[in-house]
Write an enzyme that holds these catalytic residues in place. Structure first.
Site, mmCIF file in Angstrom:
data_model
loop_
_atom_site.group_PDB
_atom_site.id
_atom_site.type_symbol
_atom_site.label_atom_id
_atom_site.label_comp_id
_atom_site.label_asym_id
_atom_site.label_seq_id
_atom_site.Cartn_x
_atom_site.Cartn_y
_atom_site.Cartn_z
ATOM 1 N N PRO A 43 0.831 -1.210 0.000
ATOM 2 C CA PRO A 43 0.000 0.000 0.000
ATOM 3 C C PRO A 43 0.864 1.257 0.000
ATOM 4 C CG PRO A 43 -0.711 -1.535 1.710
ATOM 5 C CD PRO A 43 0.608 -2.027 1.211
ATOM 6 N N LYS A 44 0.384 2.293 -0.659
ATOM 7 C CA LYS A 44 1.027 3.607 -0.591
ATOM 8 C C LYS A 44 0.254 4.440 0.423
ATOM 9 C CE LYS A 44 2.519 7.657 -3.112
ATOM 10 N NZ LYS A 44 2.134 8.528 -1.965
ATOM 11 N N TRP A 45 0.930 4.802 1.520
ATOM 12 C CA TRP A 45 0.265 5.449 2.643
ATOM 13 C C TRP A 45 0.310 6.972 2.517
ATOM 14 C CZ3 TRP A 45 -2.135 1.795 5.288
ATOM 15 C CH2 TRP A 45 -1.590 0.504 5.273
ATOM 16 N N GLU A 190 -3.346 5.767 -0.592
ATOM 17 C CA GLU A 190 -3.387 6.588 -1.804
ATOM 18 C C GLU A 190 -3.232 5.766 -3.080
ATOM 19 O OE1 GLU A 190 -1.750 10.934 -0.774
ATOM 20 O OE2 GLU A 190 -0.187 9.444 -1.069
ATOM 21 N N GLY A 191 -2.748 4.542 -2.953
ATOM 22 C CA GLY A 191 -2.481 3.726 -4.124
ATOM 23 C C GLY A 191 -1.626 2.547 -3.727
#
Length: 340
Positions: A43-45, A190-191
């Site tokens: 995950p992009k935090w 976020e992505g």
């Protein structure tokens, strides 16, 4: 330990071994979140990228650009005793508020030091989400492939029984799991970031892939930068439930064709424009103000915006131009939520 006078690279020397805190490995944006064979996803935090190193009881906490952040995060510094000595991590600093990550609380913490930092740490404690291992008990691990670094990172969390503020970021080789993470935007994802399983950690190299979730939506043009005959960017608004036009964000620089198409449709603002007297910053968190021209908020455009928003509901990053929506009226545009 030796620090260079410019406050940049920090070098540790122990038992004849020299180790330098590297620059972070970087990402390249990609248009899809597809996970190829031989890759892992994470995950992009929604937080601050940070490199952390602890050695002989001292912690260094560096931002992506090399700024020392430890004075602003005494809670992270105090918890460094949980880590093995001479260990370095790459990760994301975050602050949680209720059931989501609150970037604005994190931003506020960065401005506090000394006793003020300690007070705000009690109210809004930070967490460090670790996603890579650069050094372990004095051993440089950057030359190891990601798969080995990840296994060692997981073993360290288990062996040391690490607890808050330390969090281990998930990692997967399952494409379905990556797709599921993309539905977590409401809590601060976020992505996704994609990493080769057999790739070493390459400082400053753009070897990872980044996919950010974006939504296509409509907004009203309330002001522009540049001349009316050739607008450069658009300042976007939406009406709230009290029929007040709220600023929600700005676009990136317009393509030439878009500026040409808009030029004949923009109407200079008449008396009583709702943004008269307002000032607009050049970017989220910037003190630089823009020179803008107000226009009548009757033109609808479609833009692509990512999911990162501030506490007022505004887009933190510039939106991308998609197209004009002359088929829509201002009343067709979604309402502003949370903007003040």
């Amino acid at each position: 330990m030796v620090e260079y006078p410019d406050g940049g690279t920090t070098v540790w020397k122990r038992s004849g071994v020299t180790w330098t805190l590297p620059e972070p490995m970087l990402t390249t944006p990609v248009p899809t979140p597809d996970l190829p064979p031989g890759w892992a996803g994470e995950p992009k935090w929604d937080g601050f990228r940070a490199l952390l190193h602890t050695d002989s009881g001292r912690m260094v906490l560096r931002s992506r650009r090399g700024t020392e952040m430890a004075p602003a995060f005494p809670d992270i510094a105090a918890a460094a005793v949980q880590l093995p000595d001479a260990t370095a991590l790459d990760g994301e600093l975050v602050v949680r508020e209720h059931d989501r990550l609150a970037f604005e609380r994190l931003q506020n913490r960065l401005q506090r030091h000394s006793s003020a930092a300690a007070r705000v740490a009690e109210e809004w404690p930070a967490h460090f989400i670790a996603f890579d291992l650069l050094r372990l008990s004095g051993t440089d691990t950057t030359g190891w492939p990601y798969k080995r670094r990840r296994a060692a990172l997981e073993s360290m969390f288990t062996a040391r029984r690490l607890a808050a503020p330390w969090t281990l970021s998930p990692s997967t080789t399952n494409p379905d799991t990556v797709r599921e993470w993309l539905t977590w935007t409401s809590v601060g994802v976020e992505g996704v970031v994609l990493k080769r399983l057999n790739e070493p950690y390459r400082p400053a190299a753009r070897g990872w892939r980044k996919y950010k979730v974006r939504e296509t939506t409509e907004a009203l043009v309330g002001a522009i930068t540049g001349p009316l005959s050739a607008p450069r960017t658009l300042l976007l608004g939406r009406y709230d439930d009290q029929e007040r036009l709220q600023f929600i964000g700005r676009t990136t620089t317009l393509p030439h064709t878009a500026g040409t198409a808009l030029a004949g449709l923009l109407t200079p603002a008449r008396a009583g424009h709702p943004w008269i007297g307002w000032s607009f910053s050049a970017g989220w968190g910037s003190r630089e103000t823009l020179d803008v021209t107000l226009v009548e908020p009757d033109l609808v455009v479609e833009v692509g915006a990512d999911v990162a928003r501030d506490a007022a509901g505004r887009w933190r990053h510039p939106a991308r131009w998609h197209r004009l929506r002359t088929d829509l009226a201002p009343s067709d545009v979604p309402r502003a939520t949370g903007c003040t």
